[in-house]
Design a protein around this motif. Structure first.
Motif, PDB file in Angstrom:
ATOM      1  N   GLY A 134      13.405 -30.958 -14.881  1.00  0.00           N
ATOM      2  CA  GLY A 134      12.053 -31.500 -14.784  1.00  0.00           C
ATOM      3  C   GLY A 134      11.210 -30.725 -13.774  1.00  0.00           C
ATOM      4  N   MET A 160      10.539 -27.106 -14.938  1.00  0.00           N
ATOM      5  CA  MET A 160       9.558 -27.070 -16.009  1.00  0.00           C
ATOM      6  C   MET A 160       8.144 -27.230 -15.440  1.00  0.00           C
ATOM      7  SD  MET A 160      10.390 -29.153 -19.400  1.00  0.00           S
ATOM      8  CE  MET A 160      11.679 -28.349 -20.312  1.00  0.00           C
ATOM      9  N   ALA A 161       8.016 -28.121 -14.454  1.00  0.00           N
ATOM     10  CA  ALA A 161       6.724 -28.288 -13.801  1.00  0.00           C
ATOM     11  C   ALA A 161       6.320 -26.986 -13.124  1.00  0.00           C
ATOM     12  CB  ALA A 161       6.795 -29.424 -12.781  1.00  0.00           C
ATOM     13  N   GLY A 162       7.274 -26.311 -12.497  1.00  0.00           N
ATOM     14  CA  GLY A 162       6.995 -25.031 -11.854  1.00  0.00           C
ATOM     15  C   GLY A 162       6.558 -23.990 -12.869  1.00  0.00           C
ATOM     16  N   ASN A 173       5.104 -24.571 -15.768  1.00  0.00           N
ATOM     17  CA  ASN A 173       3.743 -24.926 -16.186  1.00  0.00           C
ATOM     18  C   ASN A 173       2.725 -24.441 -15.167  1.00  0.00           C
ATOM     19  OD1 ASN A 173       4.685 -26.165 -18.429  1.00  0.00           O
ATOM     20  ND2 ASN A 173       4.432 -28.262 -17.673  1.00  0.00           N
ATOM     21  N   ARG A 174       3.038 -24.660 -13.895  1.00  0.00           N
ATOM     22  CA  ARG A 174       2.136 -24.305 -12.807  1.00  0.00           C
ATOM     23  C   ARG A 174       1.900 -22.793 -12.778  1.00  0.00           C
ATOM     24  NH1 ARG A 174      -1.121 -26.720  -8.820  1.00  0.00           N
ATOM     25  NH2 ARG A 174      -1.673 -24.961  -7.503  1.00  0.00           N
ATOM     26  N   LYS A 178       0.488 -21.552 -16.732  1.00  0.00           N
ATOM     27  CA  LYS A 178      -0.573 -22.242 -17.451  1.00  0.00           C
ATOM     28  C   LYS A 178      -1.858 -21.411 -17.394  1.00  0.00           C
ATOM     29  CE  LYS A 178      -0.345 -26.440 -18.668  1.00  0.00           C
ATOM     30  NZ  LYS A 178      -0.032 -27.831 -18.586  1.00  0.00           N
ATOM     31  N   THR A 237      -0.815 -32.730 -12.714  1.00  0.00           N
ATOM     32  CA  THR A 237      -1.033 -31.945 -13.929  1.00  0.00           C
ATOM     33  C   THR A 237       0.212 -31.183 -14.375  1.00  0.00           C
ATOM     34  OG1 THR A 237      -3.094 -31.504 -12.805  1.00  0.00           O
ATOM     35  CG2 THR A 237      -2.840 -30.567 -15.004  1.00  0.00           C
ATOM     36  N   SER A 238       0.861 -30.484 -13.434  1.00  0.00           N
ATOM     37  CA  SER A 238       2.008 -29.656 -13.819  1.00  0.00           C
ATOM     38  C   SER A 238       3.148 -30.487 -14.369  1.00  0.00           C
ATOM     39  CB  SER A 238       2.531 -28.868 -12.621  1.00  0.00           C
ATOM     40  OG  SER A 238       1.494 -28.147 -12.039  1.00  0.00           O
ATOM     41  N   PHE A 239       3.200 -31.770 -13.981  1.00  0.00           N
ATOM     42  CA  PHE A 239       4.310 -32.624 -14.397  1.00  0.00           C
ATOM     43  C   PHE A 239       4.014 -33.369 -15.692  1.00  0.00           C
ATOM     44  CE2 PHE A 239       6.006 -32.002 -10.173  1.00  0.00           C
ATOM     45  CZ  PHE A 239       7.369 -32.074 -10.381  1.00  0.00           C
ATOM     46  N   LYS A 240       2.768 -33.271 -16.210  1.00  0.00           N
ATOM     47  CA  LYS A 240       2.417 -34.044 -17.409  1.00  0.00           C
ATOM     48  C   LYS A 240       3.312 -33.680 -18.577  1.00  0.00           C
ATOM     49  CE  LYS A 240      -2.020 -36.076 -16.987  1.00  0.00           C
ATOM     50  NZ  LYS A 240      -2.882 -35.517 -15.931  1.00  0.00           N
TER      51      LYS A 240
END
Lengths: 184, 193, 191
Positions: free
Chosen positions: B179, B182-184, B186-187, B190, C164-167
């Protein structure tokens, strides 16, 4: 339409046949190596619990109640016995051990060969520090953790895993006792 | 053009972080970096092989029965990899266990066969398979590295003498680490892709 | 008693999703709302039980006697794929309501590694027929419990203010991690 169906069936059959042949070929190629690797795995466990021997204990086994007692010999004389014991009472599932015994009915060593105990807590049962408690004591003795009135150490936060080891050792011992009484 | 077939699968369409495919092995075997990489490479071998075979057979296989045909090809390759690993990399095979035969149902393999290999040439399909496979391996390696460092205090078996946070090598840690990674991802990526 | 332990162990202690990591793709895909999660759980339970029974028979009476064990993977996946197709046809003909509820999930099930995983575990553990049925039922119940609980959690998460990054997926994985942590409380239940 009918031709189409025959063509589909034919194509699939040819592909399936080729695949099966290929797999059979690779299977034949790898089978000896796989069998040998499995055997070596088991022998590593036996080596850890038995005194020095020069036969193949996994082939020199006596069968008691459909289970094997492995006999180690050196120069033709029996030097030790080994048996596998399982216990379903582990924290994460089955715990399996190999117990080795000398001809005088004392335990020469115990190893855990399979377990799914919690890393960092219950999996301390695989350490020599824990398993050495069994060495030198008699195979007809009933083992239990201190919480159950026995003499085997439990760990803070993990009583169930050592208890399962005791249980597995007891099953293996029951087999060993019969093995040592076995008359050729 | 051909190079793009290879590089697309690495980061932009990374199987683990972007397409979210093959997550079962990604979560299950990533307790150490070595296991993660081994699982990734086994999948890559199947993926590259199945892409090549399916691309070569694309004119022979009738469209209507293509899915069963693909499954047969993939299952054959998986069985071969399974047997070879069991024979020559026995210890690794024991650790990866169930997840080797389960490569058959890894969505990446069937996905690439259907969406790429069935429409493109052999060489392009090989590159696509390798790119996606190595991208998958990269994803597994990163996740496994994070879990091994935090959970065992080691990296590739070498001790870092940091205190282990055991939860990261347990099942919940797999979900948590993925989790956050994945957030990293996206950051970082993106807007750029 | 032994069967009860096996059932509890398969459903809660070694939960398919949260501890064995089997069937994660649909776990993430169809768990946005409770309804779809329920539908998927039933479809999985059905296909898993039927394919486990069929593959058990094939394995015990064909593959093992003829020493074709190396064909397990390919035979099992083909059985599962054809069963899914067959079940889809039967349900479509016999019960349109059930088809409307489960239909869209059935094609997804072929590539659900929970099914092939359950079938392979049955064979590896050398379960007898009854034990195999108990294990498979336990596994599918555990699968359903995890899926439905998770869908309930995600419905709540959807209304919260997530960075936002966690959405989307990242926060879902973190949620799953916490749920898995809760499920760890079940280990030690079987002893």
């Amino acid at each position: 339409m009918r031709n189409d169906i025959i063509r589909y069936a034919l194509t699939l059959s040819v592909i399936a046949l080729l695949s099966a042949l290929l797999m059979a070929f690779v299977y034949g190629l790898t089978k000896p190596a796989i069998d040998e690797a499995r055997r070596q795995d088991f022998l590593i466990g036996l080596n850890a619990v038995l005194p020095e021997y020069d036969n193949s204990p996994d082939l020199d086994a006596i069968i008691i109640d459909n289970q094997s007692v492995y006999v180690a010999k050196k120069g033709g004389a029996i030097v030790g016995y080994a048996a596998v014991g399982h216990s379903p009472k582990g924290y994460g599932g089955t715990v399996s051990v190999i117990v080795g015994a000398l001809a005088d009915s004392t335990i020469s060593g115990v190893v855990v060969v399979k377990h799914t105990e919690t890393p960092g807590l219950g999996d301390r049962i695989i350490t020599a520090a824990f398993l050495s408690i069994f060495e030198g004591s008699h195979i007809s003795r009933e083992y239990a953790v201190k919480a159950d009135g026995g003499h085997v150490d439990q760990f803070s936060g993990a009583t169930i895993s050592p208890r399962a080891v005791c249980d597995a050792v007891n099953t293996a011992n029951a087999l060993l006792v019969k093995g040592l009484e076995y008359e050729y | 053009m051909n190079i793009k077939n290879f590089t697309d699968g690495l980061i932009k369409n990374n199987a683990v972080f972007k397409q979210m495919l093959g997550l079962c092995p990604a979560l299950a075997v990533t307790t150490t970096m070595l296991n993660g990489i081994a699982m990734g490479l086994a999948t890559t071998a199947v993926l590259a092989g199945s892409n090549v075979v399916i691309s070569a057979l694309k004119s022979v296989i009738p469209n209507k029965v293509r899915i069963p045909a693909y499954i047969v090809v993939i299952a054959t390759l998986v069985t071969m990899v399974d047997l070879l690993m069991n024979a020559y990399l026995h210890d690794l095979h024991k650790v990866l266990g169930l997840f080797i035969p389960l490569i058959v149902v890894n969505c990446i393999v069937l996905g690439r066969a259907e969406s790429f290999a069935s429409k493109n040439g052999i060489f392009a399909s090989l590159l696509d398979g390798l790119g996606n496979g190595i991208g998958f391996t990269l994803g597994l390696a990163i996740l496994a590295a994070v879990r091994e460092i935090l959970g065992s205090g080691t990296i590739l078996g070498v001790s870092l003498s940091t205190p282990p946070i055991i939860v990261f090598i347990l099942p919940p840690g797999a979900f948590l680490a993925l989790g956050f990674l994945m957030a990293g991802y996206n950051r970082l990526f993106k807007g750029e892709i | 008693m032994e069967y009860l332990l096996l059932f509890v162990s398969a459903s809660l202690v070694n939960n398919f999703i949260l501890s064995r990591f089997l069937g994660i793709c649909p776990f993430m895909g169809v768990s946005r709302t409770l309804d779809t999660a329920m539908g998927m759980s039933f479809a999985v339970a059905f296909v898993m039980t039927v394919s486990a029974a069929v593959t058990w028979v094939i394995n015990a009476f064909v593959l093992v006697p003829f020493e074709l064990v190396y064909l397990q993977t390919i035979v099992f996946i083909l059985v599962i794929a054809s069963l899914v197709q067959f079940v889809e046809m039967v349900i479509e003909k016999s019960s349109p309501e059930l088809y409307a509820a489960l239909g869209i999930f059935l094609p997804l099930i072929t590539t659900n590694c929970a099914i092939l995983g359950a079938v392979l575990i049955n064979v590896q553990q050398d379960f007898g027929f009854i034990k195999m049925l108990v294990f498979t039922l336990g596994s599918s119940v555990g699968y359903g419990i995890a899926l439905v609980l998770f869908a309930g959690l995600r419905e709540r998460v959807a209304f919260s203010n997530v960075p936002t990054s966690f959405k989307g997926a990242p926060v879902a994985f973190v949620t799953a991690g916490i749920l898995a942590l809760a499920f760890m409380g079940f280990s030690g239940l079987v002893k």
